[in-house]
Structure formats: C-alpha cells, structure tokens
Scaffold this active site. Structure first.
Site, PDB file in Angstrom:
ATOM      1  N   LYS A 493      10.007   6.169  -7.881  1.00 20.92           N
ATOM      2  CA  LYS A 493      11.517   4.691  -8.266  1.00 20.92           C
ATOM      3  C   LYS A 493      10.093   3.639  -8.981  1.00 20.92           C
ATOM      4  O   LYS A 493       9.000   4.593  -9.541  1.00 20.92           O
ATOM      5  CB  LYS A 493      10.990   4.331  -6.685  1.00 20.92           C
ATOM      6  CG  LYS A 493       8.933   4.497  -5.753  1.00 20.92           C
ATOM      7  CD  LYS A 493       9.037   4.267  -4.577  1.00 20.92           C
ATOM      8  CE  LYS A 493       7.934   4.670  -3.902  1.00 20.92           C
ATOM      9  NZ  LYS A 493       7.765   5.153  -2.663  1.00 20.92           N
ATOM     10  N   TYR A 718      -3.431 -24.905 -20.080  1.00 24.50           N
ATOM     11  CA  TYR A 718      -2.534 -26.511 -18.984  1.00 24.50           C
ATOM     12  C   TYR A 718      -3.695 -26.340 -18.123  1.00 24.50           C
ATOM     13  O   TYR A 718      -4.794 -25.783 -17.736  1.00 24.50           O
ATOM     14  CB  TYR A 718      -1.162 -25.038 -18.212  1.00 24.50           C
ATOM     15  CG  TYR A 718      -1.158 -24.913 -19.679  1.00 24.50           C
ATOM     16  CD1 TYR A 718       0.684 -26.405 -19.576  1.00 24.50           C
ATOM     17  CD2 TYR A 718       0.032 -23.553 -18.871  1.00 24.50           C
ATOM     18  CE1 TYR A 718       1.390 -26.038 -20.198  1.00 24.50           C
ATOM     19  CE2 TYR A 718       1.251 -23.432 -20.023  1.00 24.50           C
ATOM     20  CZ  TYR A 718       2.208 -23.969 -20.679  1.00 24.50           C
ATOM     21  OH  TYR A 718       2.730 -24.149 -21.206  1.00 24.50           O
TER      22      TYR A 718
HETATM   23  C1  LIG Z   1       7.021   5.945  -1.988  1.00 29.07           C
HETATM   24  C2  LIG Z   1       6.629   6.657  -1.340  1.00 29.07           C
HETATM   25  C3  LIG Z   1       6.125   8.735  -1.386  1.00 29.07           C
HETATM   26  C4  LIG Z   1       4.847   7.736  -2.094  1.00 29.07           C
HETATM   27  O1  LIG Z   1       3.351   7.519  -1.624  1.00 29.07           O
HETATM   28  P1  LIG Z   1       1.988   7.216  -2.568  1.00 29.07           P
HETATM   29  O2  LIG Z   1       1.733   6.646  -1.610  1.00 29.07           O
HETATM   30  O3  LIG Z   1       2.995   7.015  -3.679  1.00 29.07           O
HETATM   31  O4  LIG Z   1       1.903   8.550  -2.703  1.00 29.07           O
HETATM   32  C5  LIG Z   1       6.464   8.984  -0.882  1.00 29.07           C
HETATM   33  N1  LIG Z   1       7.601   8.968   0.074  1.00 29.07           N
HETATM   34  C6  LIG Z   1       8.131   8.020   0.516  1.00 29.07           C
HETATM   35  C7  LIG Z   1       9.226   7.678   1.551  1.00 29.07           C
HETATM   36  C8  LIG Z   1       7.829   6.977  -0.640  1.00 29.07           C
HETATM   37  O5  LIG Z   1       8.895   5.577  -0.010  1.00 29.07           O
END
Ligand SMILES: *Cc1c(COP(=O)(O)O)cnc(C)c1O
Length: 823
Positions: A493, A718
């Site tokens: 993701k 700036y």
């Molecule tokens: C993002 C996510 C993970 C991964 O978590 P990490 O701490 O990056 O390992 C696992 N499960 C769900 C539902 C997530 O949204």
C-alpha cells in the site's frame, strides 16, 4: 564446467538411476533460470520455505533430464521416462561437494574475500587491476552464499589463471563449507561492520567465524589497525603468513604513510618492506580508500610492479553491483548493466530480463558490445552468445564492435551491427526503438552510458534508488521467524511505502509471497495491468469500485454490514458466486472492523445465507505490537480475535486463514502467527521495534545544482530565515517539500550527506529547491547528495521531525523517479 553425469555421480557419491550418460555444462538451482535443458543438471535444493523437488515435473516438461534429488519421485520410471536421477542425502551438500572436487582440479592462486562490507568492490577492483595480465575467474555479482559459492567455483576452467571468490555468511557454522569449496591461497578480510550481527553474540564471534575461511591460506591480508580483527587473528589459530597493513605502525609490512584527499581524488603513499610507493585513487570516501588498500596488498604480494599498480588504480571504475531498471522514452523499459561484460553476467542479465512479467508483450532487445578477454576463440564465444540469445528469448539484437559484427552470421534473430558506439548513435536507430524491453550490456570501453542516456527519459535529478536485493533480504529476515507453512501477505500500500508498488510487487511475486495488499482498488488494477497475478487484498474498497474488483479479481476487506450488503448486492447483479473476501475484526484499534463481541452471530448468519461471497480469511490488527508497554493489551486483542475468528471458522466447512501479526508482531509474537502474517515496514528495511535499519531498501538522492560563496552578512532563502554566522559556501539542491522533503527539516534542523559528510539545511526549504551549508565539505556541482538511505538512516529524519519512519518514506512524492536495482 563440462562433466559426464557418471563422473559427477562418482564425485558427489550419488546413486544413479537412469541409463543415459549425459554431458553436463550447466548447474541449475532455480528452475526459473533454465536456458539449456539438455545439458543442465538440476539440484532439487530443500530450503526452509521451498522444496526444489516440486519443480521436477515442470523442468522435465521443459526438456531437463538430469536431476540431483534427496528422494526419488514416486514411480519415476513411469512419469519421467528417460530421466536420470542422482540420489543423495542432501542435494545442497552434493552441490558443495561437487564444487570442492572441481576446485581440487586446479592448482592456481585463488583469492578468498570475506568481511561485512566491501567484498564485492574489492573483488571487482582486483579483477579490473589484474585482468590485463591474467585470465581471471570470479564470482558473478555477489554470489557469496552457500549456493552462490559452489556455482561460482564451478566456473573455473582450463583457461583460468587466478580465481577470486567472495564468501558471505549470516550464521555461525556456515564458513567451513565455503572454505572447503574456495580453498583460497590468499585471504582478504575486508571491513568488519554490523551486518548479520543479530545471529552472533559478539563481534568477535562473527569475526572468528569469518576467519575460518583462511585456515589453510598462505597469506592473509587485513587491516592491522582494527582491534577486533587483530585480536581474533591470534585467537583463531591462523597458520598462514599475515600481511597486516597499518596507518599507524611504521614497522608493519605495508605501512600507509599518508592519505591525502583532494577535491575528487585521493593520493595514498605507502611503504612495502620499507620501499616507498604511491598511487592516486579516483575516489575520496573512506570505504573506497580502505578497499583500495586491500587490493594494493594483494597486488604487491602477487608481485605486480608498483608502477603498474599505480597506473591501474588511477583508472578504477566505480563498481556497479547492480542491474538498473528504468523507464525509457517511447514506452521502453531500460535494463542497464553496462559496466562489465562477460558471458556469465550476460546470462544472468538475460535471465533477469526474461523473468520480468511482460504483459504488453514488449519486444526483448539486446544491445551488446564485443566481449573482451573471454579466453575463447571468436567463433566459440559468439556461438555461445548466439545460443543464449536464442534460448533466452531475445527478439532483436544490436551488436556493437568488430568481433561481434564479424560473427553476425551466427545469430538468427532480427539483427543489426555497428562497428562502434558512435556509429550506432549516428544511425538514428535508437530514436526508432519503441515499446521494447532493452537490455544494455557493454564492455567499459564502449561507453554505453551514452546509449542509456539517449534512451532514458530526461528527468529531474532527484531519484529514489530502490534496492530489490535488500528487500528480499528483509523478507528472508522475517521469514526466519516463521514456520515454513505460515503464509505471508506483503503490504504494498501507499505505493509500497514510497518505493513504488509495481517493481516491488514483481519482486515479491517472484519470491513466492502468498498475498499482496494495497489500499484502494485502482492500486490493485495497476498491479494487474503490470502483470501481477498473485492474490491481491484491497484494504479500503470504495463502494464505487466494485466493478474494478470483479474485473481484476481483487479481494476486498469487509469491515461492516453496510459494505457487506452492498458487495453481496453488486456481486449478485453480476451473477458472481464465491467471490473471495477478507473479514476484518476490530479488537482494539477502534478504526474499521466488525465487533468481535457483538457482531459475530449476525455476520456468520448473513454470510451463510448467501452464495455471492466467500470468506477466505479473517484478521485483526495490533495497536502496539512494537512495544512491551502494550503487551498486556496485545494479549487481550489476541484473545478476543482468537475466540471470534474460531467461531467464524467453525461455522464453515472450508478453511479460513486467520491472521493478526504485522512486522513487529512477526518478530515479537511467534506464538501468534496463526495461518498467515502481514509484513509492512520491516520489508522496507526499518525494524519497528527499535527503529534500526535491517537492510536499507530506499535511498533518496539528488545532485548539487550550484555552489556559491556568500558573505557572513547574507541571508539564505525565503523570509531571510537562513542567517549565517560566518562567510559560507552554500550548495543548491533540486529537491523541495513538493518532493517530500519536509519543510521542518530546514533551518539547520537536519542534514543530508555530501560526499559522505554532513551538510545542514540552511534557511527555509522551498517547494522544489533547498539550500545546504557546505563550507566544510569538499564538493562541486554535479556531486551526489544523499537525503536519506544507505548512509543516513531515514529514522534520523523521522526522529528530527518527531514522527515515525512510515511517514517520511510514504511522503516521497510520485514525481520523484524511481530507479530499481538488484544488489
Ligand atoms: C499497514 C498494515 C500492516 C503492516 O504494518 P507494519 O507495521 O508496517 O508491519 C498490517 N496490517 C494492516 C491491516 C495494515 O494496514
């Protein structure tokens, strides 16, 4: 190598089944790399997560007839007529044994290199220095593992005059096998760092394990100023002569008198057996200097004249241990491997090109220069190249150089030849390439950078480099906590935590990960269009995206009754049955999910009264698995989940995968892995438990646009925020907050690295530009700057910002180009 099967059987002590005494030229351990079935011997290796035996039917269908196995396939005579099986206790041990026997056929100097950092650079530089005088056989890329070393050693042949092999270990007890295969006569211990320290109790334990490589060496080269190494040398009962080099001890055999750094080179002055010498190195960083001294020691021992060493050192090339993949103009993909060119690396690169999913069926094009110093006749060499081109599915060949042009008749694809690179550039042919995957492979003297530049898109100089090899090492790090049968979801993701989801997904799919997960349906559709066939979970399916889900078979997460009803309705309308969904329970995050205490009965009832959807997994998410502070709460979450998910499972006859662990959970709660785990941040190299880097994956880099000297009274940027305390040198970088460089890092709050040294941000960070103070840092326009990555952990930035590394990684903007490479 070139052995008959019966000879191999006797070398490795195998029982032979099958009548045919085939000639074997190729050893194969990864079925995906098959090119020459008739002369290949497949070793069915068993690893923690895989069993090579599974690939025998497929390989047999593709024409392979010779296999080394740990057990005979059932009814092999019936199912695999004409196949030859060599039965051994352990196929891996057999492969290693074969390498040992093969090595014993050769009486020549062999350099064995180990250490934590610098192995590949020292190997490649020695190769560059020695090549003009002798035929060198070396490990391809960084083939230094229990499997990589035997494959490397088996490359020794009658033409070899010296071997150079790397040995890498990650666990106690591994070096002995590598030492038996390499049997080095000269040993080099490179820099000892932190890598793989997690498997050793002390740095000394790791060092002594590494020194096991050298137990029968005539000579061992090492840094005499490193106390851990010198202490361990005396403990490890090393018999051979020691060539310690030192920058402090004048009585050392090789005393480094001075190291003088200039703007873009370094002069190293030394005395060897009290005789003075010196060389100029075209690099200024400390690691390169140390690596060059190791090479110097080996070359002096091999009696290369000092002037020759000096001449070759001056021309050392940076070692590109990587195969770069980037988007080119006119919908081409460029695979650039144009730093060395020999037949082994050509085969590896062609294999890499072939393995990438190629959904839009782009033409495979190879741009190849003459291969120098192969030790073979032109006919033999290009005959072999032509066979590779054929087996590895190349559709168009562009050959550069007089030798390959003269052998043009050997190739039977669409082919074009040019005497040199200039002639190709002048022909206009490159501008006509479109919708192709182009592998560029050329010897250094052909200057193939010019070809790669012309084919590449011109971009903003800021890039995110993504190391796919490190990604795989992180994957294996987490797999090492898991039972072999436990499945894994990899989270890609947020554009794979900033690293770009498509290439990452390709790599993970290739590595047999069970599921990939993204946030929204469109991200999933992009993966499908890029040829990703693995199961994909959609974490936040929007109501408007159901058709995308059905069309691309993307499996949604279901977190409440509204979504459930809507999806059942939509699926029915399309006449869909048994569409896979993943049920989310909220055990404490108070975010999305069914309530495990109150919703289960209704949920089960609803799911049972319909045929459109089928629950394939049920899961929940820990609130604080990274810290013992929340262990009591994590235990409550788990208990709730365990109970509710069992209820769901018990209500259905098919099995439903249960999963709750994220990265930190995988490491901290092995007893809670259940059927599957979900790996996120750790895959990208940051260990959420302690914020340490496991293997760094992403490096954000840019280049200096301009350097200027300004007076102490000047202000920078700036709002006149950047007030100076002294006359300063200011460098301007083409990266700003719109690229993901957080504005709060400005005004001296944080730094980047310029030629390995810290340079602080001056004044406010602008939208596309920022300024840094380089008053004390030697640098020039065009120099590379690291914003975070290999040498500057991303956690330095997140700590400065008071946030978590997740945010910094995912903030890298999509306009920043990504360049992927294999370590
Ligand atoms: C993002 C996510 C993970 C991964 O978590 P990490 O701490 O990056 O390992 C696992 N499960 C769900 C539902 C997530 O949204």
């Amino acid at each position: 190598m070139h052995y008959s099967l019966s000879k191999i059987a006797s070398l490795i002590g195998a029982r032979r089944y099958g009548k045919d005494d085939a000639i074997i030229d190729w050893l194969l351990t990864d079925s995906r790399s098959l090119a020459f079935p008739e002369t290949t011997l497949f070793f069915a290796l068993r690893t923690q997560h895989n069993d090579g035996q599974r690939y025998i039917p497929d390989l047999y269908r593709r024409g392979v007839r010779s296999f080394v196995v740990g057990s005979l396939p059932e009814d092999h005579e019936k199912f695999f007529p004409g196949a030859n099986f060599l039965l051994v206790v352990s196929p891996l041990k057999a492969l290693q044994r074969l390498a040992e026997r093969h090595r014993e056929e050769f009486n020549l100097p062999v350099i064995g290199i180990t250490g934590s950092n610098g192995k590949t650079v020292v190997k490649e530089w020695l190769y560059q220095i020695l090549l003009p005088d002798m035929s060198v056989t070396r490990s391809p890329r960084s083939y230094n593992s229990q499997v990589g070393v035997p494959l490397s050693v088996c490359l020794l042949n009658e033409g070899s005059e010296i071997g150079i092999f790397e040995a890498g270990i990650s666990q106690p007890g591994e070096m002995q096998a590598l030492a038996g295969m390499i049997q080095p006569t000269i040993g080099i211990m490179t820099h000892l760092g932190e890598a793989h320290q997690e498997n050793f109790s002390t740095p000394e334990e790791k060092c002594i394990e590494k020194l096991a490589l050298f137990k029968d060496c005539q000579l061992i080269i090492f840094n005499g100023d490193d106390k851990t190494i010198t202490d361990c040398m005396s403990m490890a009962l090393i018999r051979g002569n020691q060539l310690a080099w030192s920058r402090k001890d004048e009585d050392c055999t090789l005393f480094i008198r001075a190291v003088e750094k200039y703007k873009d080179n370094t002069v190293v002055k030394y005395s060897y057996f009290r005789e003075d010498g010196q060389y100029t190195l075209p690099f200024i960083d400390d690691a390169s200097i140390e690596n060059s001294i190791h090479c110097l020691a080996a070359c002096l021992y091999l009696q290369l004249p000092k002037e020759v060493i000096g001449e070759r050192m001056a021309h050392l090339e940076p070692v590109a241990m990587r195969l770069e993949v980037k988007e080119g103009a006119r919908d081409c993909i460029i695979i650039n491997d144009s730093y060395n060119n020999d037949i082994t690396s050509l085969d590896i690169a062609l294999d890499f090109m072939n393995r990438r999913p190629n959904p839009s069926n782009r033409c495979h094009t190879l741009i190849l220069s003459d291969i120098m110093q192969s030790g073979m006749s032109s006919e033999e060499l290009y005959g072999r190249v032509a066979a590779m081109v054929n087996h590895r599915n190349v559709q168009k060949l562009i050959g550069i150089g007089p030798d390959i042009s003269a052998q043009g008749h050997l190739f039977h694809t669409d082919k074009h030849f040019f005497p040199d690179t200039e002639a190709l550039l002048a022909s206009g042919m490159l501008q006509g390439l479109h919708d192709e995957v182009i592998l560029i492979k050329g010897s250094r003297k052909y200057n193939f950078e010019q070809i790669s530049d012309l084919l590449s898109l011109k971009v903003h100089e800021t890039i995110l480099e993504v190391n796919l090899e490190a990604l795989v090492e992180n994957l294996n790090f987490y797999r090492s906590f898991m039972k072999p049968e436990t499945k894994m979801v990899c989270m890609v993701k947020a554009s794979a935590y900033g690293a770009g989801s498509i290439e990452i997904a390709k790599t993970l799919q290739d590595r047999g990960v069970n599921y990939l997960a993204v946030a929204v349906a469109d991200e999933g559709a992009d993966l499908r269009k890029a040829g990703i066939t693995r199961n994909v979970i959609i974490m936040n399916p929007e109501m408007s995206s159901f058709n995308t889900l059905f069309e691309h078979r993307l499996e949604p997460e279901i977190y409440n009754f509204t979504l459930l009803e809507a999806l059942i309705h939509a699926a029915k309308k399309e006449g869909i049955t048994n569409f896979p969904v993943h049920i989310k329970l909220d055990t404490g995050m108070s975010r999305l999910g069914f309530n495990p205490k109150t919703d289960m009965e209704r949920l089960i009832d609803r799911l049972k009264r319909q045929k459109a959807l089928i629950p394939v997994s049920v899961f929940s998410h820990f609130v604080g698995s990274d810290s013992p502070d929340f262990d009591a709460f994590s235990a409550e979450q788990f208990a709730l989940f365990d109970e509710a998910s069992r209820r769901l499972q018990d209500a259905f006859p098919h099995s439903i995968l249960r999963h709750i662990c994220n990265s930190a959970g995988i490491q901290r709660f092995p007893e809670r892995h259940l059927d599957m785990v979900r790996l996120g941040l750790g895959l990208y190299g940051v260990n959420p438990i302690n914020n340490q880097i496991i293997h760094n994956v992403s490096t954000l880099k840019t280049t200096i646009l301009q350097v200027r000297d300004v007076a102490a009274t000047t202000t920078v940027g700036y709002s006149r925020k950047g007030r100076l305390k002294r006359a300063s040198r200011i460098a301007v970088l083409p990266i700003g907050y719109a690229d993901g460089l957080n504005r709060h890092l400005g005004n001296g709050n944080c730094y980047c690295l310029v030629n390995g040294q810290k340079a602080y941000y001056v004044g406010n960070i602008c939208m596309d530009i920022c300024m840094i103070d380089v008053t004390d840092v030697p640098c020039k326009e065009g120099d590379t700057v690291e914003i975070f990555g290999d040498h500057l952990p991303v956690t330095v930035l997140s700590d400065t910002l008071g946030t978590i590394p997740y945010e910094v990684l995912t903030s890298v903007s999509s306009r920043v180009k990504k360049v992927y490479f294999q370590g």
